[in-house]
Design a protein around this motif. Structure first.
Motif, PDB file in Angstrom:
ATOM      1  N   ASN A  62      15.658 -10.895  20.169  1.00 27.44           N
ATOM      2  CA  ASN A  62      16.731 -11.241  19.243  1.00 27.44           C
ATOM      3  C   ASN A  62      16.129 -11.489  17.853  1.00 27.44           C
ATOM      4  O   ASN A  62      15.826 -12.618  17.474  1.00 27.44           O
ATOM      5  CB  ASN A  62      17.479 -12.488  19.734  1.00 27.44           C
ATOM      6  CG  ASN A  62      18.657 -12.837  18.848  1.00 27.44           C
ATOM      7  OD1 ASN A  62      19.157 -12.003  18.084  1.00 27.44           O
ATOM      8  ND2 ASN A  62      19.096 -14.084  18.926  1.00 27.44           N
TER       9      ASN A  62
ATOM     10  N   GLU B 211      22.112  -7.889   7.874  1.00 23.23           N
ATOM     11  CA  GLU B 211      22.038  -6.817   8.864  1.00 23.23           C
ATOM     12  C   GLU B 211      22.143  -5.467   8.162  1.00 23.23           C
ATOM     13  O   GLU B 211      22.998  -5.287   7.295  1.00 23.23           O
ATOM     14  CB  GLU B 211      23.179  -6.938   9.882  1.00 23.23           C
ATOM     15  CG  GLU B 211      23.196  -8.242  10.662  1.00 23.23           C
ATOM     16  CD  GLU B 211      24.418  -8.356  11.569  1.00 23.23           C
ATOM     17  OE1 GLU B 211      25.078  -7.325  11.797  1.00 23.23           O
ATOM     18  OE2 GLU B 211      24.710  -9.484  12.021  1.00 23.23           O
TER      19      GLU B 211
ATOM     20  N   PRO C 180      15.320  -4.361  14.128  1.00 20.96           N
ATOM     21  CA  PRO C 180      16.636  -4.692  14.704  1.00 20.96           C
ATOM     22  C   PRO C 180      17.623  -3.528  14.620  1.00 20.96           C
ATOM     23  O   PRO C 180      18.389  -3.291  15.558  1.00 20.96           O
ATOM     24  CB  PRO C 180      17.101  -5.886  13.855  1.00 20.96           C
ATOM     25  CG  PRO C 180      15.863  -6.460  13.294  1.00 20.96           C
ATOM     26  CD  PRO C 180      14.914  -5.322  13.091  1.00 20.96           C
ATOM     27  N   TRP C 181      17.605  -2.828  13.478  1.00 22.79           N
ATOM     28  CA  TRP C 181      18.475  -1.657  13.324  1.00 22.79           C
ATOM     29  C   TRP C 181      18.105  -0.571  14.337  1.00 22.79           C
ATOM     30  O   TRP C 181      18.978   0.008  14.991  1.00 22.79           O
ATOM     31  CB  TRP C 181      18.347  -1.121  11.893  1.00 22.79           C
ATOM     32  CG  TRP C 181      19.074   0.172  11.658  1.00 22.79           C
ATOM     33  CD1 TRP C 181      20.379   0.327  11.294  1.00 22.79           C
ATOM     34  CD2 TRP C 181      18.528   1.496  11.786  1.00 22.79           C
ATOM     35  NE1 TRP C 181      20.690   1.670  11.184  1.00 22.79           N
ATOM     36  CE2 TRP C 181      19.567   2.407  11.472  1.00 22.79           C
ATOM     37  CE3 TRP C 181      17.272   1.997  12.115  1.00 22.79           C
ATOM     38  CZ2 TRP C 181      19.384   3.788  11.497  1.00 22.79           C
ATOM     39  CZ3 TRP C 181      17.080   3.365  12.138  1.00 22.79           C
ATOM     40  CH2 TRP C 181      18.124   4.251  11.833  1.00 22.79           C
ATOM     41  N   TYR C 182      16.811  -0.323  14.477  1.00 18.61           N
ATOM     42  CA  TYR C 182      16.320   0.701  15.408  1.00 18.61           C
ATOM     43  C   TYR C 182      16.704   0.354  16.849  1.00 18.61           C
ATOM     44  O   TYR C 182      17.181   1.209  17.594  1.00 18.61           O
ATOM     45  CB  TYR C 182      14.806   0.822  15.268  1.00 18.61           C
ATOM     46  CG  TYR C 182      14.163   1.816  16.208  1.00 18.61           C
ATOM     47  CD1 TYR C 182      13.992   3.144  15.836  1.00 18.61           C
ATOM     48  CD2 TYR C 182      13.719   1.426  17.475  1.00 18.61           C
ATOM     49  CE1 TYR C 182      13.413   4.061  16.704  1.00 18.61           C
ATOM     50  CE2 TYR C 182      13.141   2.332  18.347  1.00 18.61           C
ATOM     51  CZ  TYR C 182      12.985   3.648  17.951  1.00 18.61           C
ATOM     52  OH  TYR C 182      12.408   4.546  18.809  1.00 18.61           O
ATOM     53  N   ASN C 183      16.495  -0.895  17.223  1.00 15.24           N
ATOM     54  CA  ASN C 183      16.828  -1.313  18.592  1.00 15.24           C
ATOM     55  C   ASN C 183      18.315  -1.113  18.887  1.00 15.24           C
ATOM     56  O   ASN C 183      18.700  -0.712  19.985  1.00 15.24           O
ATOM     57  CB  ASN C 183      16.455  -2.778  18.806  1.00 15.24           C
ATOM     58  CG  ASN C 183      14.954  -2.996  18.885  1.00 15.24           C
ATOM     59  OD1 ASN C 183      14.184  -2.055  19.079  1.00 15.24           O
ATOM     60  ND2 ASN C 183      14.532  -4.234  18.721  1.00 15.24           N
ATOM     61  N   LYS C 184      19.145  -1.405  17.895  1.00 16.01           N
ATOM     62  CA  LYS C 184      20.592  -1.243  18.072  1.00 16.01           C
ATOM     63  C   LYS C 184      20.958   0.232  18.154  1.00 16.01           C
ATOM     64  O   LYS C 184      21.770   0.643  19.006  1.00 16.01           O
ATOM     65  CB  LYS C 184      21.325  -1.918  16.913  1.00 16.01           C
ATOM     66  CG  LYS C 184      22.837  -1.935  17.064  1.00 16.01           C
ATOM     67  CD  LYS C 184      23.482  -2.721  15.932  1.00 16.01           C
ATOM     68  CE  LYS C 184      24.998  -2.776  16.086  1.00 16.01           C
ATOM     69  NZ  LYS C 184      25.626  -3.564  14.974  1.00 16.01           N
ATOM     70  N   GLN C 185      20.356   1.036  17.266  1.00 16.07           N
ATOM     71  CA  GLN C 185      20.654   2.466  17.259  1.00 16.07           C
ATOM     72  C   GLN C 185      20.227   3.136  18.558  1.00 16.07           C
ATOM     73  O   GLN C 185      20.913   4.008  19.084  1.00 16.07           O
ATOM     74  CB  GLN C 185      19.953   3.138  16.071  1.00 16.07           C
ATOM     75  CG  GLN C 185      20.491   2.737  14.709  1.00 16.07           C
ATOM     76  CD  GLN C 185      21.898   3.247  14.467  1.00 16.07           C
ATOM     77  OE1 GLN C 185      22.195   4.414  14.714  1.00 16.07           O
ATOM     78  NE2 GLN C 185      22.782   2.374  14.004  1.00 16.07           N
ATOM     79  N   GLN C 186      19.062   2.721  19.064  1.00  8.66           N
ATOM     80  CA  GLN C 186      18.505   3.342  20.259  1.00  8.66           C
ATOM     81  C   GLN C 186      18.952   2.654  21.548  1.00  8.66           C
ATOM     82  O   GLN C 186      18.537   3.066  22.638  1.00  8.66           O
ATOM     83  CB  GLN C 186      16.966   3.323  20.179  1.00  8.66           C
ATOM     84  CG  GLN C 186      16.400   4.086  18.996  1.00  8.66           C
ATOM     85  CD  GLN C 186      16.740   5.559  19.024  1.00  8.66           C
ATOM     86  OE1 GLN C 186      16.682   6.196  20.075  1.00  8.66           O
ATOM     87  NE2 GLN C 186      17.095   6.113  17.864  1.00  8.66           N
ATOM     88  N   LYS C 187      19.778   1.599  21.383  1.00  4.60           N
ATOM     89  CA  LYS C 187      20.263   0.834  22.544  1.00  4.60           C
ATOM     90  C   LYS C 187      19.098   0.389  23.438  1.00  4.60           C
ATOM     91  O   LYS C 187      19.096   0.602  24.663  1.00  4.60           O
ATOM     92  CB  LYS C 187      21.273   1.653  23.351  1.00  4.60           C
ATOM     93  CG  LYS C 187      22.543   1.992  22.582  1.00  4.60           C
ATOM     94  CD  LYS C 187      23.522   2.787  23.436  1.00  4.60           C
ATOM     95  CE  LYS C 187      24.861   2.988  22.739  1.00  4.60           C
ATOM     96  NZ  LYS C 187      24.755   3.648  21.425  1.00  4.60           N
TER      97      LYS C 187
END
Length: 509
Positions: A186, A271, A173-180
């Protein structure tokens, strides 16, 4: 303690052979290797674990052994890190292959990532920060596995598998957010376990009582049935439950020879991730192996904290009678401690700063959701039984079926003994859809006196004693058909006592 009723004569014969012959070639009581499907390149890659047994006379197996009792596999490991790892990989080879198939399939299905993604994370992010002794132990697992079978798994696979509670639900989840990442699933951090620790006027003898049941998917949970007795070259001896191929307990119930008692429950809707931190499975194993006090345990867990598998740690020091709760977020943490009181965990954060900074979506006042409903039930149970709590009562508490929100007995996601497969609601805050095949999959309990003798009680399957049967469940819920290769019956075993230094089931008769 008497052997559980129904013990087969075959098991007794096997136990006698272990004692009389002592040969490493006879340690394998679990049968031939299994054919499993998982893989480095995706769900379609096949791995065949043939029984090679080239290491049967390897001197590194001296002193190591396994046997089965009450549905558990008891494994004794001893020596330097590489030797402990080799013994682990050899004695549990087929179990590791089977567990890897289930775990890797779940990780890939949940995250919509192929296995190469997790291997890369293990190799580039996790491995460089793992302490040298645990690198040696992980490499030893691979060597033992290869000596026993024709396995194709390597150290990157085993490291990623050790992080199966961290990588999919915290890192991704962190990676997906960082990499947009567009159209990312979800993903939500899990809610694992119901537990408590009590001491002083709250317990029957005034000493510490600790108990825990593990919540997870049934596909993983049915395989979470190892009792590890580890005598490492350095540090304290360990008795803990665990998962094949993983160096930490991972649901984190364990005791050590310096009197430390440890368990935890995860923080719902957590998170955060620090890619420069040290894997939680490494810190948890190190803390259980080396900590001799609550302060030492806390210091080790804070050192290199990566935010992975964020937990409320329930701790006890049988030497002093003191207990503690370490709520370990990434940006914030809080430590409570007492010599007269009780702490409970059911996946809810209690410190306002931890909630604000690390679990901002969590709603402490929503009593309908599983974590808070179970919190209410723990409060009532512990208060109603103040002064009477012992291991026998703890075992009953872990099988409790009162839904505090509906104020009546049920089998669902809001009871201490969880049965989410019976719930039309599922657990949305964890991403568990209606009738998700998950819940309480096993349980453990101990007290100060037992800890001083390195003993604990354990039960496989639902703590209430109810069996889960895969075939009728899948027929009723075809939406989970993807789990069919991995989901199997989860039969409840008897409460069974284990202690360090056991050599076979025969000794219990």
């Amino acid at each position: 303690m008497e052997a559980p009723a129904g013990m087969s004569s075959t098991r007794r014969v096997a136990a006698i052979l272990v004692i009389l012959l002592g040969g490493a070639a006879l340690w394998w009581l679990g049968g031939s290797g299994a054919n499993v499907t998982a893989g480095k390149d995706g769900l379609g890659a096949g791995i065949v674990a043939g029984q090679k047994q080239t290491g049967a006379n390897d001197p590194r197996l001296a002193g190591a052994h396994r046997f089965e009792d009450g549905g558990w596999i008891y494994v004794h490991l001893e020596g330097d890190p590489a030797t402990v790892g080799f013994q682990h990989g050899y004695l549990l080879a087929a179990d590791i292959e089977d567990a890897f198939a289930a775990v890797s399939a779940g990780m890939m299905h949940e995250t919509q990532r192929d296995w190469a993604f997790f291997r890369k994370a293990a190799h580039e992010m996790l491995w460089p920060k793992i302490d040298a002794e645990y690198q040696q132990e992980l490499q030893g697992i691979v060597e033992g596995l290869h000596a026993r079978t024709n396995s194709k798994l390597d150290v990157d696979d085993i490291v990623a598998m050790n992080a199966f509670e961290e990588l999919p639900d915290y890192y991704v989840p962190w990676y997906n957010k960082q990499q947009k990442v567009a159209h990312a699933p979800n993903l939500k951090s899990p809610g694992n376990c119901s537990a408590f620790v009590a001491t002083g006027s709250w317990t029957k003898d005034g000493k510490i009582v600790m108990a825990h049941n593990n919540w997870t998917s049934y596909a993983n949970g049915e395989r979470w049935r190892i009792v590890f007795d580890i005598a490492p070259k350095t540090g304290h001896r360990i008795l803990m439950d665990g998962f094949p191929g993983v160096i930490a307990s991972d649901d984190d119930f364990g005791i050590n020879s310096d009197g430390m008692m440890v368990t935890e429950t995860t923080i719902t809707q957590f998170e955060g991730w620090d890619p420069n931190g040290k894997a939680e499975f490494v810190r948890a194993r190190k803390a259980l192996q080396y900590a001799g006090s609550i302060d030492e345990y806390t210091k080790i867990m804070l050192d290199g904290n990566n935010g992975g598998y964020a937990n409320d740690w329930l701790l006890g020091d049988s030497k002093t009678g003191e207990i503690a709760q370490l709520e370990l977020g990434l940006k914030a943490y809080k430590l409570w401690r007492t010599k007269d009181g009780a702490f409970a965990g059911s996946n809810w954060a209690r410190d306002p700063k931890v909630i604000k900074e690390d679990a901002p979506q969590f709603e402490p006042g929503n009593l309908e959701i599983s974590p808070n409903a179970r919190r209410v039930r723990w409060d009532a149970l512990l208060k109603d039984n103040k002064g009477k709590i012992d291991v026998n009562l703890a075992e009953k508490m872990l099988g409790d079926h009162v839904d505090s929100y509906h104020q009546k007995p049920e089998t669902n996601e809001r009871t201490l003994c969880g049965h989410v497969d019976s719930s039309p609601r599922g657990v949305d805050v964890w991403g568990w859809t209606p009738y998700f095949p998950g819940g309480a999959v096993q349980a453990k309990a101990t007290d100060s006196s037992m800890t001083k003798e390195m003993k604990m009680m354990a039960r496989v399957g639902h703590p209430c004693g109810v069996d889960f049967l895969a075939k009728p469940f899948l027929a009723a819920h075809p939406e989970y058909a993807w789990q069919e290769p991995y989901l199997r019956d989860m039969k409840a075993g008897p409460w069974t006592e284990f202690h360090s230094g056991e050599t076979a089931v025969l000794q219990k008769q």
